[in-house]
Scaffold this active site. Sequence first.
Site, short mmCIF file in Angstrom:
data_model
loop_
_atom_site.label_atom_id
_atom_site.label_comp_id
_atom_site.label_asym_id
_atom_site.label_seq_id
_atom_site.Cartn_x
_atom_site.Cartn_y
_atom_site.Cartn_z
CD GLU A 1 -2.86 -1.28 2.39
OE1 GLU A 1 -2.88 -0.25 3.22
OE2 GLU A 1 -3.76 -2.09 2.18
CD GLU B 1 -4.57 -7.86 1.59
OE1 GLU B 1 -5.48 -7.19 1.77
OE2 GLU B 1 -3.35 -7.65 1.74
C1 XIL Z 1 -6.49 -6.40 7.92
C2 XIL Z 1 -6.94 -7.43 8.99
O1 XIL Z 1 -7.87 -8.47 7.92
C3 XIL Z 1 -7.69 -7.22 10.22
O2 XIL Z 1 -7.87 -8.19 11.20
C4 XIL Z 1 -6.75 -6.26 10.97
O3 XIL Z 1 -7.46 -5.45 11.89
C5 XIL Z 1 -6.36 -5.07 9.85
O4 XIL Z 1 -5.81 -5.43 8.59
N1 XIL Z 1 -4.91 -4.44 3.48
C6 XIL Z 1 -3.96 -5.59 4.10
C7 XIL Z 1 -4.54 -6.23 5.09
O5 XIL Z 1 -2.91 -5.42 3.35
O6 XIL Z 1 -3.23 -6.54 5.93
C8 XIL Z 1 -5.40 -5.96 6.00
O7 XIL Z 1 -5.94 -7.06 6.83
C9 XIL Z 1 -6.58 -5.28 4.93
C10 XIL Z 1 -6.34 -4.38 4.15
#
Ligand code: XIL
Length: 372
Positions: A160, A272
Amino acid sequence: MSINLKSLSVLAAGVCVAAFALQANAQEPTRLRQAAEGLFLIGNAAPTRAFSDLIASDILAQDFDRLTCENEMKWDATEPQEGQFRFQQGDTLVEFAQKYNMKVHGHTFLWHSQTPNWVFQGPDGQRASRELVLKRLENHIRNLMTHWKGKIQSWDVCNECFEDNGSPRGFSPWRQAIGEDYMEQAFRIADKVAKELGEEKVLLVYNDFNMYKPGKVQAVVNMVKDFKSKGVRIDAIGMQAHWQSNDDPDIATIEAAFKAYAGTGCKIIISEMDINTRNGFRNSGRGLERDDSVQGNADASADALAKRYKDVFDLFVKYHNDIYAVTLWGIGDSWSWLRGGQPLIFDGNLDPKPCYYSVLESLKKGQKELKK
Ligand code: XIL
């Protein structure tokens, strides 16, 4: 008792037919993992508690062949204080993956979020220097790669780092501490450590959300080209794919991004994935956020979600040569960080939703095409 040979042979033939039928059935995949074979790896993100939950771990082992720690390999979990490393939770996932012959994805080295403040603080309480932050980054990467040597096949090196319009993320403490070349430095370090450990095969990944937005696509493509011209290794581009159910982003837009990323020579990872069904809310890097423009998905029904999942998986199948893995971000809806949007393929009770079956069908069809 006399043995009637005829009836015996009829019986034997019957057994053969039954065995054949069973075999034919066995060849028809009934779970995602089998159906995705030959197309791409199919993954899931799991918190540690999944491995002590019988149903969740059964789903993980049967439907998936790649695992990502949802939080347990992030900086705040692995090095909460300088030099004090915690690997136990990550180990739980890695051991499960090894037991069931699954690949593991490491998430993540450099991210502005879930990273403790000490990383950016100098000994005098002032902002840490570029040199100190780079040293800490290298130490962190070396410790994690060493601990999980031979057990992790890909790592998110940077997560990110761009805004949607393609400019570098403004408030990143990494950028502030290291300067404009911070991503390049992170990839250089990861490659150097991988080489030291004989882990050159570990894929080094750039990962981000909204990776279909044209500004971001261009910025990431430019970054990869720049890295390659300087001999900096980058192997894959992770598209988080926190998407909406209302054709947002639409298939043509996702496809344009695939073409652009594949053109760089990098593998694509859908890293994701979840599909929000909630009207008036959008998936962002920070969760479900109010956005009144998201009204097109008035039909947030199970069938509409099944169609949406099918549409995107059909596209993944079409691009299977460029795609290394597709990972869903969570097991069932009640496990999701976006649970309000019921975005996953298993419901809150971990029963498969109609979208589970549409994904299965899409993969099966893709696999049949491969075998032709
Ligand atoms: C999220 C997790 O799913 C949650 O449990 C945590 O509280 C916050 O992070 N982008 C990413 C992930 O790269 O690591 C994130 O995961 C979601 C957005």
